[in-house]
Design a protein around this motif. Structure first.
Motif, short mmCIF file in Angstrom:
data_model
loop_
_atom_site.label_atom_id
_atom_site.label_comp_id
_atom_site.label_asym_id
_atom_site.label_seq_id
_atom_site.Cartn_x
_atom_site.Cartn_y
_atom_site.Cartn_z
N SER A 1 38.55 45.97 35.88
CA SER A 1 39.27 47.16 35.38
C SER A 1 40.59 46.76 34.74
CB SER A 1 39.50 48.14 36.53
OG SER A 1 38.28 48.61 37.06
N TYR A 2 41.32 45.84 35.40
CA TYR A 2 42.57 45.34 34.83
C TYR A 2 42.31 44.56 33.54
CZ TYR A 2 45.55 46.51 38.82
OH TYR A 2 46.26 47.19 39.76
N TYR A 3 41.22 43.80 33.52
CA TYR A 3 40.89 43.01 32.33
C TYR A 3 40.60 43.93 31.15
CZ TYR A 3 38.93 39.09 29.70
OH TYR A 3 38.70 38.12 28.75
N ALA A 4 39.83 45.00 31.38
CA ALA A 4 39.51 45.93 30.30
C ALA A 4 40.75 46.67 29.79
CB ALA A 4 38.47 46.94 30.78
N ALA A 5 41.70 46.93 30.68
CA ALA A 5 42.93 47.60 30.26
C ALA A 5 43.86 46.66 29.52
CB ALA A 5 43.64 48.19 31.48
N THR A 6 43.76 45.37 29.76
CA THR A 6 44.64 44.40 29.10
C THR A 6 44.09 43.96 27.75
OG1 THR A 6 45.39 43.58 31.26
CG2 THR A 6 45.78 42.17 29.36
N LYS A 7 42.82 43.58 27.73
CA LYS A 7 42.19 43.13 26.49
C LYS A 7 41.43 44.30 25.88
CE LYS A 7 39.47 39.35 24.52
NZ LYS A 7 38.74 38.11 24.78
N THR A 8 42.10 45.07 25.06
CA THR A 8 41.51 46.25 24.44
C THR A 8 40.95 45.89 23.06
OG1 THR A 8 43.62 46.90 23.43
CG2 THR A 8 43.16 47.69 25.66
N LYS A 9 40.42 46.89 22.36
CA LYS A 9 39.88 46.65 21.03
C LYS A 9 40.98 46.31 20.02
CE LYS A 9 39.92 51.55 19.72
NZ LYS A 9 39.10 52.69 19.24
N TYR A 10 42.22 46.63 20.36
CA TYR A 10 43.33 46.27 19.48
C TYR A 10 43.88 44.87 19.77
CZ TYR A 10 43.23 51.33 18.87
OH TYR A 10 42.82 52.62 18.62
N ARG A 11 43.40 44.24 20.85
CA ARG A 11 43.87 42.90 21.23
C ARG A 11 42.66 42.01 21.53
NH1 ARG A 11 47.93 43.76 26.06
NH2 ARG A 11 48.70 41.71 25.43
N LYS A 12 41.70 41.99 20.64
CA LYS A 12 40.45 41.26 20.86
C LYS A 12 40.65 39.76 20.92
CE LYS A 12 37.22 44.64 18.91
NZ LYS A 12 36.14 44.88 17.92
N ARG A 13 41.67 39.24 20.26
CA ARG A 13 41.89 37.80 20.20
C ARG A 13 42.77 37.30 21.34
NH1 ARG A 13 43.98 36.38 14.33
NH2 ARG A 13 43.82 34.30 15.25
N LEU A 14 43.13 38.18 22.24
CA LEU A 14 44.04 37.80 23.33
C LEU A 14 43.33 36.90 24.35
CD1 LEU A 14 46.76 38.27 24.88
CD2 LEU A 14 45.60 40.17 26.03
N ASP A 15 44.04 35.86 24.78
CA ASP A 15 43.59 35.04 25.89
C ASP A 15 44.10 35.70 27.17
OD1 ASP A 15 42.74 33.13 27.64
OD2 ASP A 15 44.24 31.63 27.08
N ALA A 16 43.24 36.47 27.81
CA ALA A 16 43.67 37.31 28.93
C ALA A 16 43.75 36.56 30.25
CB ALA A 16 42.74 38.50 29.07
N ALA A 17 43.31 35.31 30.31
CA ALA A 17 43.30 34.57 31.57
C ALA A 17 44.69 34.44 32.20
CB ALA A 17 42.67 33.19 31.37
#
Length: 668
Positions: free
Chosen positions: A624-640
């Motif tokens: 849930s946190y991952y989906a809220a952080t890496k959204t469709k506007y931040r697709k290239r984000l390295d969320a790790a």
């Protein structure tokens, strides 16, 4: 060249003023060009003016000799003039500071330190008259008394102060840490936080302090680097803890993100100090095939890189049961191969969700029809807006329906409760042409809907009580044992036509002044007893050999799982009155963790029983946190790195991170 072989006396040449100036200028130039900074000397008039060549280089001039009318020696030097301190300077309120031979001037009133060049009466007087005009007429005795006061004689306290660059770097890390915790975009630091901080400081202090905030770098790339440094520090601390712990358990799951990548989340539970901690071990994107072997290789490479022993793994929790065959089940099998003493467990929340899906046909048809009514409204935005207007005009408690989804287990109870509460508004709103509009006028259909709303609300409460951190297997089985007893009680009450345990159904019966048909009662009893038998299948009652861990003070005979030495230690433990008092004050995890030093053998066995995860709550929350952080506007984000910060209980040591940097610059 100026110097020649003529024997003309030098005093005759110096009679001409212009020529004298040229001679002095030329001598100063030659002296200044000398690399070894030697001096030019005026010698006796018997000697002629001759240049000498340096031994190091023929082109360098080191000394000039010329005759003078008087046998006086004059020296030219580049060394700056150092002023001496005079006791009379105290009349201007100044004492000396530092070396007595080349001191600085220090004001005895404001403690301000001036350079050595300020040791001149005019400059000292100007400071006194401009900065301390009220004391300009005081005599030297006043300043001497002020200088000899105890406050001035007290040695200064050493104080270490960060430079502006160090403070700006630490501030940048702190702001980046909060940005990562909130899950906001990196650009919020430079676009919002920094301007707001400047405005606050400017209004509360002044513009001078506000300008210092400009040194705090919060650009997009800088915040990204800071977040990676913070995540690396947290990972380093976690690895150090895992290397010294006695054992750990894993919880893993895989899902796809908004960009189509397969994301693997692995959580770990371990004992640290006097408590059992839960933390994120790994958040990785599987670049190639998301197979069980690839999942295992990803976890195994992390373990080998950080030299974490697989032998310490005691359990692996996942959503894969023993009967399933999938990539998660395959990964668990491979983990058990490298960790032979490890066990595997199926998430108890998944068991509960699977058990409550079974129900009689009559109730299942009511549930399906209720979902169809909701979808008829929610699938059409125009219908939803009209329903909202109608609900506001009729003074309803709610203005919208909730959308049902099979993925989210808790929605079923809330959806049915909301539908039942808006039944009157929907009856007015629904078009008679809709085939299910008659259901809202059918009392039998509404009675079944009211029961479903009540029973799923109760099941949701049990589901929520099993979620959270530090939930043990004992906690979950206690909740399920309570639910099984309640189901038997509810079935007996319905057989006696007593519906007080179902408030929504009871209130509706009072409202319509009616009773429940035997067919409906039979369906309810059948559902309750079938639900109980299904739960017993997923949560079998067994002879728990580890009951001594839950409450060691109730043990009277030696448990089968303990050897004689451990049982003797358990007897000593239960005979300690202080330990008994701690058992009532601490949680089960903290209680056994606090006894490691005093009773190491029996306490370690108890901690090993408490280490396995009971549910997949952490993975569900993590996605849930991952989906809220890496959204469709931040697709290239390295969320790790963001997940490492958001899902970890370890606070990064920002001071340690800054000390590792060789260059304390605000932009690095």
């Amino acid at each position: 060249m100026f110097c020649t072989t003529t024997s003309l006396p030098m005093d005759l040449l110096l009679k001409q003023g212009s020529l004298k100036q040229e001679v002095e200028s030329f001598c100063y130039q030659i002296v200044s060009e000398s690399n070894d900074q030697k001096v030019g000397i005026l010698q006796s008039e018997d000697e002629q003016l001759q240049p000498s060549v340096s031994k190091k280089s023929e082109g360098e001039l080191s000394r000039v000799k010329f005759m003078s009318g008087s046998n006086k020696m004059t020296t030219f030097s580049k060394k700056p003039k150092r002023r001496k301190y005079d006791e009379s300077y105290l009349s201007f309120g100044f004492t000396y500071f530092g070396n007595r031979d080349a001191p600085h001037a220090q004001c005895v009133l404001c403690k301000k330190i001036l350079s050595n060049s300020s040791l001149a009466p005019s400059k000292l007087r100007r400071h006194l008259e401009t900065k301390h005009a009220a004391y300009k007429d005081k005599d030297i005795s006043f300043f001497k008394q002020h200088l000899d006061s105890p406050e001035n004689n007290k040695p200064p306290t050493p104080k270490i102060v960060n430079t502006d660059n160090e403070s700006a770097t630490e501030a940048s890390y702190n702001v980046s840490y909060h940005i990562a915790l909130s899950g906001e975009a990196h650009t919020i630091g430079e676009l919002l936080i920094k301007p707001c901080a400047k405005d606050v400081v400017m209004r509360m202090f002044d513009e001078q302090y506000s300008k210092k905030i400009d040194a705090v770098q919060l650009s997009n790339s800088t915040v990204a680097r800071r977040i990676k440094d913070l995540a690396a520090d947290i990972e380093e601390e976690l690895v150090c803890r895992l290397k010294v712990c006695d054992g750990f358990s894993l919880q893993l799951d895989e899902s796809a993100d908004v960009s189509g990548l397969a994301v693997l989340l692995v959580f770990i539970r371990y004992r640290f100090n006097k408590s059992i901690e839960e933390d994120l071990l790994l958040c990785e994107s599987l670049q190639s095939n998301a197979t069980g072997e690839e999942i295992f290789n990803c976890i195994n490479s992390f373990m080998q890189k950080h030299e974490i022993e697989w032998e310490k793994c005691v359990d692996v929790c996942s959503d894969a049961s023993r009967a399933t065959d999938g990539k998660i089940a395959e990964a668990v099998t491979l983990i058990k191969y490298v960790a032979p003493e490890s066990t595997n467990s199926h998430c108890l929340l998944y068991r509960h969700a699977l058990a409550v899906k079974i129900m009689p046909t009559s109730l299942k048809s009511v549930l399906d029809q209720a979902v169809q009514i909701i979808n008829y409204i929610k699938a059409r935005p125009h219908q939803s807006r009209l329903l909202k207007i109608l609900c506001e005009e009729m003074g309803a408690q709610h203005t919208a329906l909730l959308l049902n989804t099979e993925v989210r287990w808790l929605t079923r109870g809330k959806v049915l409760v909301r539908l039942f509460e808006l039944r009157r508004e929907l009856l007015v709103f629904m078009d008679s042409a809709f085939r299910l509009s008659d259901c809202l006028t059918n009392s039998s259909w509404l009675l079944r809907l009211a029961y479903l709303a009540d029973i799923f609300t109760k099941l949701n409460e049990v589901n929520l009580s099993m979620q959270g951190k530090n939930v043990t297997v004992f906690t979950v089985f206690d909740k399920m044992s309570s639910l099984l007893r309640k189901l038997e009680f509810w079935a007996s009450s319905v057989e006696e036509e007593n519906f007080d345990c179902f408030p929504t159904l009871s209130d509706f019966l009072t409202e319509i002044n009616s009773t429940v048909d035997k067919d409906i009662c039979s369906a309810i009893v059948q559902h309750l007893r079938g639900l109980r038998s299904t739960l017993l299948k997923y949560f079998p009652v067994t002879n728990d050999s580890n009951a001594w861990v839950r409450n060691p003070f109730t043990v009277t005979v030696k448990p089968a799982s303990l050897v004689a030495r451990d049982y003797e230690s358990l007897i000593d433990l239960t005979s300690d009155s202080q330990v008994k008092q701690n058992f009532s004050e601490l949680s089960l995890n903290d209680f056994w963790s606090s006894l490691i030093q005093e009773y190491p053998g029996i306490a370690r066995r108890a901690v090993r029983v408490l280490l396995p995860f009971a549910t997949m709550h952490l993975c569900e929350t993590g996605f849930s946190y991952y989906a809220a952080t890496k959204t469709k506007y931040r697709k290239r984000l390295d969320a790790a790195p963001h997940m490492r910060i958001r899902l970890s209980n370890i606070t990064p040591n920002i001071k340690r991170i800054c000390d590792k940097k060789t260059q304390k610059h605000c932009s690095h």
